[in-house]
Design an enzyme around this catalytic site. Structure first.
Site, PDB file in Angstrom:
ATOM      1  CG  PHE A   1      -1.987  -0.951   1.289  1.00 31.68           C
ATOM      2  CD1 PHE A   1      -3.250  -0.612   0.809  1.00 31.68           C
ATOM      3  CD2 PHE A   1      -1.786  -2.224   1.803  1.00 31.68           C
ATOM      4  CE1 PHE A   1      -4.286  -1.543   0.835  1.00 31.68           C
ATOM      5  CE2 PHE A   1      -2.821  -3.157   1.831  1.00 31.68           C
ATOM      6  CZ  PHE A   1      -4.071  -2.817   1.347  1.00 31.68           C
ATOM      7  CG  ASP A   2       0.594   5.976  -1.412  1.00 30.20           C
ATOM      8  OD1 ASP A   2       1.712   6.364  -1.051  1.00 30.20           O
ATOM      9  OD2 ASP A   2      -0.381   6.735  -1.564  1.00 30.20           O
ATOM     10  CB  ALA A   3       1.475   5.975   3.679  1.00 28.86           C
TER      11      ALA A   3
END
Length: 230
Positions: free
Chosen positions: A13-15
């Site tokens: 995941f990106d944050a």
């Protein structure tokens, strides 16, 4: 378990704006209020005129994280007689103070936890990521957490993905899915790294002709339904 989730051993995941709400205006307002400055929407527009092009340069590998962090606060630092580093630090602290997971994030992550390995690859900055993961109770959920500032390379650079893969024990690429809201850094980065991608398209933006994610959802609840249909 669904066919799609069966395909993957890893979900990365990106944050910012993928797992966590990132409201820079609210963070700046809070930070500047601590300096007794009433930071308004015009101030924010002026800040973004400097900040946005810096992020493009950073993601294109033209400038360092510290250059971005200092340059965006240069004007205010001289006004408030503090260093740009100090302002940047105060900003990241304010962002940690207001941080919230996006709607659906906790339910999604709780239901994926234990079924698939979860990691994070972010272009955000170290000082914010670790505090935020611990405050939201996610610190033991994601491993690895790869932060561009530490590596000196930012998405979409394939180097940051390759670094993550090595920390993951170099899984088969078809078993890895990258989820993110940024078509350029997350989706193009994932495609260039040879993995499947899911674009979290919050605002129903049109797809770009040359970037084709494997999946597209509007929010994390839709992602949950895609990965784990009832």
């Amino acid at each position: 378990m669904s066919h799609i989730l069966n395909k993957y051993q890893w979900i990365l995941f990106d944050a910012d704006e993928t797992l966590f709400h990132f409201d820079a205006f609210a963070g700046l307002k809070l930070m500047f209020s601590r300096f007794e400055v009433d930071f308004n929407i015009e101030d924010f527009a002026a800040y973004q005129q400097v900040n946005k092009p810096l992020w493009v340069e950073y993601q294109n590998g033209l400038i360092s994280a510290s250059h971005l962090q200092h340059t965006r606060f240069h004007h205010w630092a001289s006004k408030l007689l503090v260093t740009p580093q100090h302002l940047n630090s105060q900003f990241l602290m304010a962002m940690a103070d207001i941080c919230q997971p996006l709607p659906g994030a906790r339910t999604l992550i709780d239901s994926l936890n234990g079924k698939v390995n979860l990691g994070i690859i972010t272009n955000g900055f170290t000082e914010l990521q670790s505090i935020r993961l611990s405050r939201t109770g996610f610190q033991d959920t994601f491993n690895p957490v790869v932060i561009s500032e530490q590596l000196g390379k930012a998405k979409p650079d394939v180097a940051i993905f390759n670094h993550a893969f090595s920390l993951m024990g170099n899984p088969e690429k078809q078993q890895v899915l990258m989820v993110g809201d940024n078509l350029h850094s997350d989706i193009l980065g994932g495609i260039n790294a040879g993995i499947d991608t899911c674009w979290l398209n919050h605002h129903d933006e049109p797809l770009s002709d040359d970037i084709s994610p494997s999946y597209q959802v509007r929010n994390l609840t839709e992602l949950h339904q895609l990965l784990m249909p009832k």
